[in-house]
Design an enzyme around this catalytic site. Structure first.
Site, PDB file in Angstrom:
ATOM      1  N   HIS A  70      41.876 -24.886   7.012  1.00  0.00           N
ATOM      2  CA  HIS A  70      42.393 -23.895   7.973  1.00  0.00           C
ATOM      3  C   HIS A  70      43.155 -24.676   9.035  1.00  0.00           C
ATOM      4  O   HIS A  70      42.567 -25.426   9.807  1.00  0.00           O
ATOM      5  CB  HIS A  70      41.252 -23.080   8.592  1.00  0.00           C
ATOM      6  CG  HIS A  70      40.614 -22.130   7.612  1.00  0.00           C
ATOM      7  ND1 HIS A  70      39.259 -21.851   7.588  1.00  0.00           N
ATOM      8  CD2 HIS A  70      41.148 -21.412   6.590  1.00  0.00           C
ATOM      9  CE1 HIS A  70      38.992 -21.000   6.628  1.00  0.00           C
ATOM     10  NE2 HIS A  70      40.123 -20.708   6.007  1.00  0.00           N
ATOM     11  N   SER A  71      44.462 -24.460   9.066  1.00  0.00           N
ATOM     12  CA  SER A  71      45.332 -25.416   9.771  1.00  0.00           C
ATOM     13  C   SER A  71      45.105 -25.485  11.272  1.00  0.00           C
ATOM     14  O   SER A  71      45.344 -26.522  11.877  1.00  0.00           O
ATOM     15  CB  SER A  71      46.797 -25.071   9.493  1.00  0.00           C
ATOM     16  OG  SER A  71      46.993 -23.676   9.459  1.00  0.00           O
ATOM     17  N   ARG A  72      44.651 -24.422  11.895  1.00  0.00           N
ATOM     18  CA  ARG A  72      44.505 -24.443  13.364  1.00  0.00           C
ATOM     19  C   ARG A  72      43.278 -25.221  13.809  1.00  0.00           C
ATOM     20  O   ARG A  72      43.091 -25.433  15.009  1.00  0.00           O
ATOM     21  CB  ARG A  72      44.444 -23.032  13.899  1.00  0.00           C
ATOM     22  CG  ARG A  72      43.270 -22.182  13.435  1.00  0.00           C
ATOM     23  CD  ARG A  72      43.418 -20.771  13.976  1.00  0.00           C
ATOM     24  NE  ARG A  72      42.409 -19.840  13.471  1.00  0.00           N
ATOM     25  CZ  ARG A  72      42.437 -18.542  13.738  1.00  0.00           C
ATOM     26  NH1 ARG A  72      43.400 -18.041  14.491  1.00  0.00           N
ATOM     27  NH2 ARG A  72      41.498 -17.737  13.265  1.00  0.00           N
ATOM     28  N   ARG A 128      46.358 -20.012  10.528  1.00  0.00           N
ATOM     29  CA  ARG A 128      45.143 -20.395   9.764  1.00  0.00           C
ATOM     30  C   ARG A 128      45.435 -20.611   8.278  1.00  0.00           C
ATOM     31  O   ARG A 128      44.857 -21.511   7.643  1.00  0.00           O
ATOM     32  CB  ARG A 128      44.128 -19.268   9.939  1.00  0.00           C
ATOM     33  CG  ARG A 128      42.963 -19.250   8.959  1.00  0.00           C
ATOM     34  CD  ARG A 128      42.142 -17.990   9.179  1.00  0.00           C
ATOM     35  NE  ARG A 128      41.212 -17.704   8.104  1.00  0.00           N
ATOM     36  CZ  ARG A 128      39.916 -17.984   8.165  1.00  0.00           C
ATOM     37  NH1 ARG A 128      39.415 -18.594   9.218  1.00  0.00           N
ATOM     38  NH2 ARG A 128      39.092 -17.681   7.172  1.00  0.00           N
ATOM     39  N   ASN A 145      40.506 -20.830   1.849  1.00  0.00           N
ATOM     40  CA  ASN A 145      39.054 -20.859   1.625  1.00  0.00           C
ATOM     41  C   ASN A 145      38.534 -19.530   1.112  1.00  0.00           C
ATOM     42  O   ASN A 145      37.383 -19.170   1.307  1.00  0.00           O
ATOM     43  CB  ASN A 145      38.317 -21.259   2.909  1.00  0.00           C
ATOM     44  CG  ASN A 145      36.895 -21.730   2.609  1.00  0.00           C
ATOM     45  OD1 ASN A 145      36.639 -22.328   1.556  1.00  0.00           O
ATOM     46  ND2 ASN A 145      35.959 -21.440   3.496  1.00  0.00           N
ATOM     47  N   SER A 198      36.114 -25.896  11.604  1.00  0.00           N
ATOM     48  CA  SER A 198      35.603 -25.662  12.973  1.00  0.00           C
ATOM     49  C   SER A 198      35.872 -24.204  13.275  1.00  0.00           C
ATOM     50  O   SER A 198      36.726 -23.597  12.614  1.00  0.00           O
ATOM     51  CB  SER A 198      36.328 -26.578  13.977  1.00  0.00           C
ATOM     52  OG  SER A 198      37.607 -26.066  14.287  1.00  0.00           O
ATOM     53  N   TYR A 199      35.215 -23.566  14.233  1.00  0.00           N
ATOM     54  CA  TYR A 199      34.183 -24.143  15.094  1.00  0.00           C
ATOM     55  C   TYR A 199      32.955 -23.242  15.079  1.00  0.00           C
ATOM     56  O   TYR A 199      33.096 -22.052  14.783  1.00  0.00           O
ATOM     57  CB  TYR A 199      34.689 -24.262  16.531  1.00  0.00           C
ATOM     58  CG  TYR A 199      34.980 -22.936  17.195  1.00  0.00           C
ATOM     59  CD1 TYR A 199      34.041 -22.333  18.030  1.00  0.00           C
ATOM     60  CD2 TYR A 199      36.175 -22.244  16.980  1.00  0.00           C
ATOM     61  CE1 TYR A 199      34.286 -21.099  18.628  1.00  0.00           C
ATOM     62  CE2 TYR A 199      36.420 -21.024  17.574  1.00  0.00           C
ATOM     63  CZ  TYR A 199      35.467 -20.451  18.395  1.00  0.00           C
ATOM     64  OH  TYR A 199      35.710 -19.231  18.982  1.00  0.00           O
ATOM     65  N   TYR A 249      27.949 -15.358   7.234  1.00  0.00           N
ATOM     66  CA  TYR A 249      28.242 -14.052   6.646  1.00  0.00           C
ATOM     67  C   TYR A 249      28.616 -14.249   5.169  1.00  0.00           C
ATOM     68  O   TYR A 249      28.790 -15.380   4.705  1.00  0.00           O
ATOM     69  CB  TYR A 249      29.386 -13.357   7.370  1.00  0.00           C
ATOM     70  CG  TYR A 249      30.561 -14.237   7.759  1.00  0.00           C
ATOM     71  CD1 TYR A 249      31.086 -14.184   9.044  1.00  0.00           C
ATOM     72  CD2 TYR A 249      31.129 -15.139   6.847  1.00  0.00           C
ATOM     73  CE1 TYR A 249      32.152 -14.994   9.415  1.00  0.00           C
ATOM     74  CE2 TYR A 249      32.176 -15.947   7.216  1.00  0.00           C
ATOM     75  CZ  TYR A 249      32.697 -15.870   8.499  1.00  0.00           C
ATOM     76  OH  TYR A 249      33.757 -16.681   8.871  1.00  0.00           O
TER      77      TYR A 249
END
Lengths: 310, 93
Positions: A70-72, A128, A145, A198-199, A249
């Site tokens: 997730h790039s951010r 993301r 993901n 993260s996070y 979740y």
């Protein structure tokens, strides 16, 4: 661009170009142990690179670590880079790591989503997904993901292409996912997989796709317990741990479920800092402490993998 | 470079499953407006969501009308982004 890794700042965030330049310098400076493998190309045709740490042998049992799917989540790439440097500096000094590398190989993919990461620097810091586009689909990107074959399209993923958890048109439709699947499947001897996100400070193991416990759930529970204890002892940061579906979740089509269902018994997902002030915008001053504590947890998992061959 | 001036991150503590589903409904009510940084998971875990400045009033009214307790985790995202970019530039220098 930097001429050597010695002037590279491990306590700062970096662009994709700086990271890829660091990789070349790093491999040059540690060519006795480290090599660079291109496992594929991203949707926008950027190289997908993996660092291999090996002290010899062939097709040794191996450990996979990936960051930045997730790039951010910038803290994950930065932690991966610091970890790579830690491995080469501790080999021959740290007896646990030395034993691991005498018997196993370690593969680290520092930027699992290069297109998305480049986009966070150029246009949208909070992006993301990857950057794939398809005819007739208005929104850009797939959540990498949620694109894995295990549980694909199930609860905890979204069929809406505009959703942040859009699973894509089919399992492994995304080149960034297919590259890893091909590499790990072809190698055939991976014994542990660690995917770093993260996070929220969690250490989790399969399944995400269902509440059903995996066959060695008790072993993973106690290993996660030991790992978060080792992490806490560094800077006092608390992590919670457990299976993804019971701790967080339901999430379907995720990396660690695919790894587990592919026979990798030790599959873990980290959610690194933040404690709840900065979220994805964790200040660079926290890179080193985060990497230091994460290292102790990763080492715990790698040591367990070494001592429990299968 | 997208600008996030005035955007805020709200931390919501849902008391129960019902309140969690009210938060999940937001994704449908305000498509592509609410960005969950920590998605609704379980009552013991906080929900963090980025809200564009233009939607703040509506979203806060929605939360308050449903009795959802929230706090402002990040008051102005762009301020943190500017600090982050400055830190990167400084390190590069």
């Amino acid at each position: 661009l930097e001429r050597s890794t010695s002037s590279f700042s491990y306590s700062s965030y970096h662009t994709l170009e700086e990271i890829y330049s660091w990789i070349d310098n790093f491999v040059t400076e540690h060519s006795d142990m480290v090599s660079k493998i291109q496992i594929g190309s991203s949707f926008e045709n950027r190289s997908i690179l993996v660092l291999k740490f090996s002290t010899g042998g062939s097709q040794r049992p191996a450990i996979w670590i990936d960051a930045g799917i997730h790039s951010r989540e910038w803290i994950t790439h930065a932690t991966g880079i610091w970890t790579a440097k830690k491995i080469v500096s501790e080999y021959g000094k740290d007896p646990v790591l030395t034993d691991i590398l005498k018997a196993m190989d370690i593969f680290i993919e520092l930027v699992t989503n290069p297109d998305g990461f480049a986009f966070t620097h150029s246009m949208n810091r909070l992006w993301r997904k990857n950057k794939s586009t398809r005819p007739g689909i208005f929104c850009i990107g797939v959540d990498l993901n949620r694109n894995w074959k295990s549980g694909f399209g199930g609860n905890g993923s979204n069929a809406n292409p505009c959703s942040e958890t859009y699973h894509g048109p089919s399992p492994q439709s995304e080149p960034e996912v297919a590259a890893i699947v091909d590499f790990i499947t072809t190698h055939g001897n991976f014994k542990a997989l660690i995917s770093i996100h993260s996070y929220s400070q969690m250490l989790m193991y399969p399944y995400g796709k269902s509440l059903e416990p995996v066959s060695n759930e008790k072993e993973l529970y106690y290993l996660a317990k030991d790992a978060v204890k080792a992490l806490h002892e560094v800077h006092g940061i608390h992590y919670i741990f457990g299976s993804i579906s019971t701790t967080l979740y339901l999430a379907s089509g995720i990396t660690v479920d695919w790894a587990y269902d592919s026979g990798i018994k030790y599959a873990f997902s980290f959610e690194l800092r933040d404690t709840g002030r900065y979220g994805f915008l964790l200040p660079a001053t926290q890179i080193i402490p985060t990497a230091q504590e994460t290292w102790m947890a990763i080492l715990t998992i790698m040591e367990h993998t070494l001592k429990h061959p299968y | 470079q997208m600008n996030f001036t005035g955007d805020q991150v709200l931390r919501v503590l849902a008391k129960d499953e019902k309140q969690l589903s009210l938060l999940r409904d937001l994704e449908g009510l305000k498509p592509q407006k609410v960005d969950f940084w920590r998605a609704p998971a379980r009552p013991s875990l906080p929900v963090d969501m980025r809200v564009p400045f233009s939607e703040l009033k509506d979203i806060k009214a929605y939360l308050e009308s449903h009795g959802l307790a929230y706090s402002i985790m990040i008051k102005d995202i762009q301020v943190l982004l500017d600090e982050e970019r400055e830190a990167m530039a400084k390190s590069r220098r």
